[in-house]
Design a protein around this motif. Structure first.
Motif, PDB file in Angstrom:
ATOM      1  N   VAL A  98       0.840  -1.198   0.000  1.00  0.00           N
ATOM      2  CA  VAL A  98       0.000   0.000   0.000  1.00  0.00           C
ATOM      3  C   VAL A  98       0.872   1.244   0.000  1.00  0.00           C
ATOM      4  O   VAL A  98       0.577   2.229  -0.685  1.00  0.00           O
ATOM      5  CB  VAL A  98      -0.961  -0.017   1.209  1.00  0.00           C
ATOM      6  CG1 VAL A  98      -1.685   1.313   1.351  1.00  0.00           C
ATOM      7  CG2 VAL A  98      -1.972  -1.162   1.052  1.00  0.00           C
ATOM      8  N   LYS A  99       1.953   1.193   0.734  1.00  0.00           N
ATOM      9  CA  LYS A  99       2.902   2.307   0.740  1.00  0.00           C
ATOM     10  C   LYS A  99       3.445   2.535  -0.679  1.00  0.00           C
ATOM     11  O   LYS A  99       3.530   3.679  -1.160  1.00  0.00           O
ATOM     12  CB  LYS A  99       4.035   1.991   1.712  1.00  0.00           C
ATOM     13  CG  LYS A  99       4.880   3.174   2.137  1.00  0.00           C
ATOM     14  CD  LYS A  99       6.042   2.724   3.044  1.00  0.00           C
ATOM     15  CE  LYS A  99       5.550   2.035   4.295  1.00  0.00           C
ATOM     16  NZ  LYS A  99       6.688   1.669   5.197  1.00  0.00           N
ATOM     17  N   GLY A 100       3.806   1.452  -1.347  1.00  0.00           N
ATOM     18  CA  GLY A 100       4.326   1.562  -2.706  1.00  0.00           C
ATOM     19  C   GLY A 100       3.289   2.073  -3.691  1.00  0.00           C
ATOM     20  O   GLY A 100       3.587   2.889  -4.572  1.00  0.00           O
ATOM     21  N   LEU A 101       2.049   1.607  -3.564  1.00  0.00           N
ATOM     22  CA  LEU A 101       0.977   2.062  -4.450  1.00  0.00           C
ATOM     23  C   LEU A 101       0.684   3.542  -4.241  1.00  0.00           C
ATOM     24  O   LEU A 101       0.468   4.290  -5.204  1.00  0.00           O
ATOM     25  CB  LEU A 101      -0.283   1.231  -4.214  1.00  0.00           C
ATOM     26  CG  LEU A 101      -0.243  -0.204  -4.741  1.00  0.00           C
ATOM     27  CD1 LEU A 101      -1.437  -0.998  -4.209  1.00  0.00           C
ATOM     28  CD2 LEU A 101      -0.224  -0.239  -6.269  1.00  0.00           C
ATOM     29  N   ASN A 102       0.672   3.966  -2.985  1.00  0.00           N
ATOM     30  CA  ASN A 102       0.460   5.388  -2.709  1.00  0.00           C
ATOM     31  C   ASN A 102       1.568   6.230  -3.331  1.00  0.00           C
ATOM     32  O   ASN A 102       1.314   7.304  -3.881  1.00  0.00           O
ATOM     33  CB  ASN A 102       0.401   5.640  -1.200  1.00  0.00           C
ATOM     34  CG  ASN A 102      -1.005   5.541  -0.638  1.00  0.00           C
ATOM     35  OD1 ASN A 102      -1.974   5.913  -1.296  1.00  0.00           O
ATOM     36  ND2 ASN A 102      -1.128   5.049   0.585  1.00  0.00           N
ATOM     37  N   ASN A 103       2.786   5.748  -3.250  1.00  0.00           N
ATOM     38  CA  ASN A 103       3.911   6.495  -3.809  1.00  0.00           C
ATOM     39  C   ASN A 103       3.792   6.625  -5.325  1.00  0.00           C
ATOM     40  O   ASN A 103       3.982   7.708  -5.896  1.00  0.00           O
ATOM     41  CB  ASN A 103       5.223   5.811  -3.442  1.00  0.00           C
ATOM     42  CG  ASN A 103       6.420   6.585  -3.959  1.00  0.00           C
ATOM     43  OD1 ASN A 103       6.634   7.741  -3.628  1.00  0.00           O
ATOM     44  ND2 ASN A 103       7.211   5.941  -4.808  1.00  0.00           N
ATOM     45  N   ILE A 104       3.442   5.530  -5.992  1.00  0.00           N
ATOM     46  CA  ILE A 104       3.295   5.569  -7.454  1.00  0.00           C
ATOM     47  C   ILE A 104       2.124   6.459  -7.845  1.00  0.00           C
ATOM     48  O   ILE A 104       2.206   7.251  -8.797  1.00  0.00           O
ATOM     49  CB  ILE A 104       3.111   4.138  -8.000  1.00  0.00           C
ATOM     50  CG1 ILE A 104       4.453   3.405  -7.973  1.00  0.00           C
ATOM     51  CG2 ILE A 104       2.540   4.150  -9.408  1.00  0.00           C
ATOM     52  CD1 ILE A 104       4.386   1.976  -8.415  1.00  0.00           C
ATOM     53  N   TYR A 105       1.030   6.348  -7.100  1.00  0.00           N
ATOM     54  CA  TYR A 105      -0.147   7.180  -7.386  1.00  0.00           C
ATOM     55  C   TYR A 105       0.202   8.663  -7.277  1.00  0.00           C
ATOM     56  O   TYR A 105      -0.275   9.492  -8.063  1.00  0.00           O
ATOM     57  CB  TYR A 105      -1.263   6.796  -6.421  1.00  0.00           C
ATOM     58  CG  TYR A 105      -2.559   7.564  -6.561  1.00  0.00           C
ATOM     59  CD1 TYR A 105      -3.139   7.808  -7.805  1.00  0.00           C
ATOM     60  CD2 TYR A 105      -3.228   8.031  -5.431  1.00  0.00           C
ATOM     61  CE1 TYR A 105      -4.326   8.507  -7.924  1.00  0.00           C
ATOM     62  CE2 TYR A 105      -4.419   8.716  -5.529  1.00  0.00           C
ATOM     63  CZ  TYR A 105      -4.968   8.953  -6.784  1.00  0.00           C
ATOM     64  OH  TYR A 105      -6.153   9.654  -6.889  1.00  0.00           O
TER      65      TYR A 105
END
Length: 628
Positions: free
Chosen positions: A507-514
């Motif tokens: 989720v941390k990674g997805l938030n960063n990409i988003y």
């Protein structure tokens, strides 16, 4: 009485439904009356025969401090009582014109006693704010073209005292842990489930009695302001859940406030909500409209909040909501739409955006009512966004299916994009999906323990790359196994499990990409930013699509089965080297570790595009990649 905070113009605005700052005039206010300190009280009770203030200061004497009715037939009673100030506990004693005697809390009180006590407390909203940096930039950070990833929080159960689960943390204690956590996880906003005063904790805040008071369970108004300020200092926006759809029938609350149906309708076919056993505001009454508009603006004004998520809009819009034939009253045209609500919501949204630039209003609306998030000048209701309930229902129904049967339901998971751009949609995986025996998000996923986590990682990858803003309820970000329980803290100990820890890292990674990939945010509510490339590989349950701007693309491929697909061909637009941005099967996230790193596109037309790449698709996983 000579002293009053109400001018003739205030009364005119109040009676015409156009007073947007009633909280400055009604309620209790500590003032200086010609050199004498004291408290001014004003309350709307048009059908009262007598009104007085009762409290600790006068031994709860019903006759010693009577209010005076105003001469202007506004129904407002007022008085000034010297030598009392902040912290004074009080109620209004009301004798109705029918002879009924009532003890009521103040509808405009800024603070209430902690439940089960029910009195109001004289207080103020003075605060030396230090969030100017955020307020100066929030118009960009809170815009529809920015990343909008919302962490939904129930303050009473996010985290409790580790030494005593029965003790709720205060606003200030929560700030100490919540702010750095949300920042680390990469969410852009926090949405607080209702923090307005509510006496019944199992309502989760949705049965409000004190619309202008922050819940005293967690502290005083300034303590909540501190929490909001700390979030702002870390560039995290704050959305409050707001409930103008109904209120409870508590004896000290708004219900039959002066012995009559004042805030609600007299007729239960209009004024009683069968689902929640509560009462519906009389949206056509001008004074009630002033109350509700003022309340919406109050939180933006005094608490610096950045948005309001408006609860249960569908129940407001339709007169026959949850009612059988003969149990509802049509509008003046014979239809089912609540015309008074439609006009009120338009007025609220217009005033919010005009007076508080950079804020957002978000509708929880589950029907096909047209134009919920379209401007009022084009016939819409004027909300900034609308929850995409259809996406949520279809997505969860799909992911709950055993992977072997998903090939028969490919169209179910792609259907959302047929209507995804008719509104500015927010994709919600909210508290409503993890209560009442529904189980946690993780528990909904099929398969063994590893597959459950892989499925949920895949779902989140799909969610964060699907057009629209995002909302995830607390606990979902680390794959809590148990259903949400408002009486207990989240199961933070689960983060010691590598699979839960991996979920949080995903989720941390997805938030960063988003947040960093403009292809996922610019025009995220427009069809121009999204394109299906292939939905036809139903046999393998694979979906392939891209998000795009005028200058770049991000590609997303989803493998909805636990079977790896080696050397899988995918069409791309351009030659060059492509790089995985995120692979939900990464070992760091708890996956099996099948990855592709970087790979080159060849001049080999595929999927209607001029070039193609060959990659290995991991099991139950999503891969996000782009051209270097």
């Amino acid at each position: 009485m000579s002293f009053s905070l109400l001018s003739d113009y205030d009364i005119h605005l109040f009676k015409s439904g156009k007073h947007y700052k009633l909280y400055e005039k009604l309620g209790s206010h500590v003032v200086d009356n010609d050199g004498q300190k004291g408290t001014y009280f004003a309350v709307w009770a048009p059908n009262a025969e007598k009104v007085s203030v009762i409290g600790d200061f006068n031994g709860w004497n019903k006759t010693s401090h009577e209010l005076n009715p105003r001469w202007d037939q506004s129904g407002i009673w007022e008085t000034f009582i010297p030598e009392i100030g902040n912290g004074e506990v009080y109620k209004y004693f009301i004798k109705s014109n029918t002879g009924e005697e009532l003890e009521k809390a103040d509808p405009f009180a800024l603070m209430w006693e902690k439940p089960p006590k029910t009195a109001s407390i004289v207080w103020d909203t003075y605060y030396e704010w230090s969030d100017k940096n955020w307020m100066d930039i929030r118009q960009d950070k809170n815009s529809l073209d920015s990343a909008y990833s919302v962490y939904e929080v129930h303050l009473g159960s996010w985290k409790r005292d580790p030494a005593d689960n029965d003790r709720r943390l205060s606003y200030r204690e929560i700030a100490r842990d919540l702010v750095p956590y949300v920042k680390e996880m990469g969410f852009t906003h926090v949405e607080l489930m209702p923090i307005m005063h509510h006496p019944y904790e199992p309502s989760w805040g949705y049965q409000i009695t004190g619309y202008f008071a922050a819940s005293s369970i967690f502290g005083n108004p300034q303590d909540l302001m501190f929490l909001i300020e700390e979030l702002h200092k870390n560039e995290i926006g704050v959305i409050l859940d707001w409930v103008p759809s109904h209120f409870p029938g508590d004896a000290t609350g708004l219900f039959r406030f002066d012995g009559t149906a004042l805030y609600e309708h007299e007729n239960p076919h209009e004024g009683y909500h069968p689902d929640w056993k509560s009462y519906i505001f009389n949206y056509g009454r001008f004074e009630v409209r002033s109350f509700l508009i003022s309340n919406a603006l109050f939180w933006l004004d005094r608490f610096h909040v950045d948005g309001l998520r408006v609860d249960a809009v569908a129940s407001m819009l339709y007169r026959d909501y949850s009612r059988n034939e003969g149990e509802w009253i049509p509008n003046i045209h014979g239809g089912r739409e609540n015309l008074e609500v439609i006009s009120l919501l338009k007025e609220i949204n217009e005033e919010v955006y005009a007076s508080y630039p950079g804020t957002q209003t978000i509708a929880e609306e589950s029907t096909a009512f047209p134009g919920v998030s379209r401007p009022t000048f084009s016939g819409g209701l004027g909300f900034g966004m609308k929850w995409m309930m259809g996406w949520m229902n279809d997505t969860l129904a799909y992911f709950e299916k055993d992977a072997a049967f998903r090939k028969f339901h490919q169209k179910d998971i792609t259907f959302s994009t047929v209507y995804a751009f008719t509104e500015n949609f927010m994709l919600p995986l909210s508290h409503d999906e993890v209560v009442y025996g529904k189980g946690s998000l993780l528990d909904k996923m099929p398969g063994d323990d590893w597959q459950k986590f892989a499925n949920l990682r895949l779902l989140y990858t799909y969610m964060f790359t699907h057009p629209g803003a995002k909302l995830l309820f607390m606990g979902g970000e680390f794959g809590q196994k148990a259903e949400w329980d408002f009486k207990n803290s989240l199961d933070w100990h689960e983060l010691e499990n590598p699979l839960n820890k991996g979920m949080a890292e995903l989720v941390k990674g997805l938030n960063n990409i988003y947040k960093t990939e403009e292809s996922l945010t610019l025009n995220q509510f427009s069809h121009t930013a999204f394109q299906w490339i292939d939905t036809m590989d139903e046999e393998n349950s694979i979906l392939f699509y891209k998000r795009q701007t005028e200058t770049e693309e991000v590609y997303i491929v989803l493998n909805m089965t636990p079977v790896p697909r080696d050397s899988y061909q995918l069409g791309v637009d351009k030659a060059g080297t492509y790089q995985e941005l995120l692979n939900s099967d990464d070992g760091h996230f708890g996956g099996s570790g099948i990855s592709n790193g970087s790979f080159k596109a060849k001049k080999a037309p595929y999927h209607g595009l001029d070039y193609s790449v060959i990659i290995d698709l991991p099991p139950l996983a999503g891969v996000i990649f782009k051209r270097k």
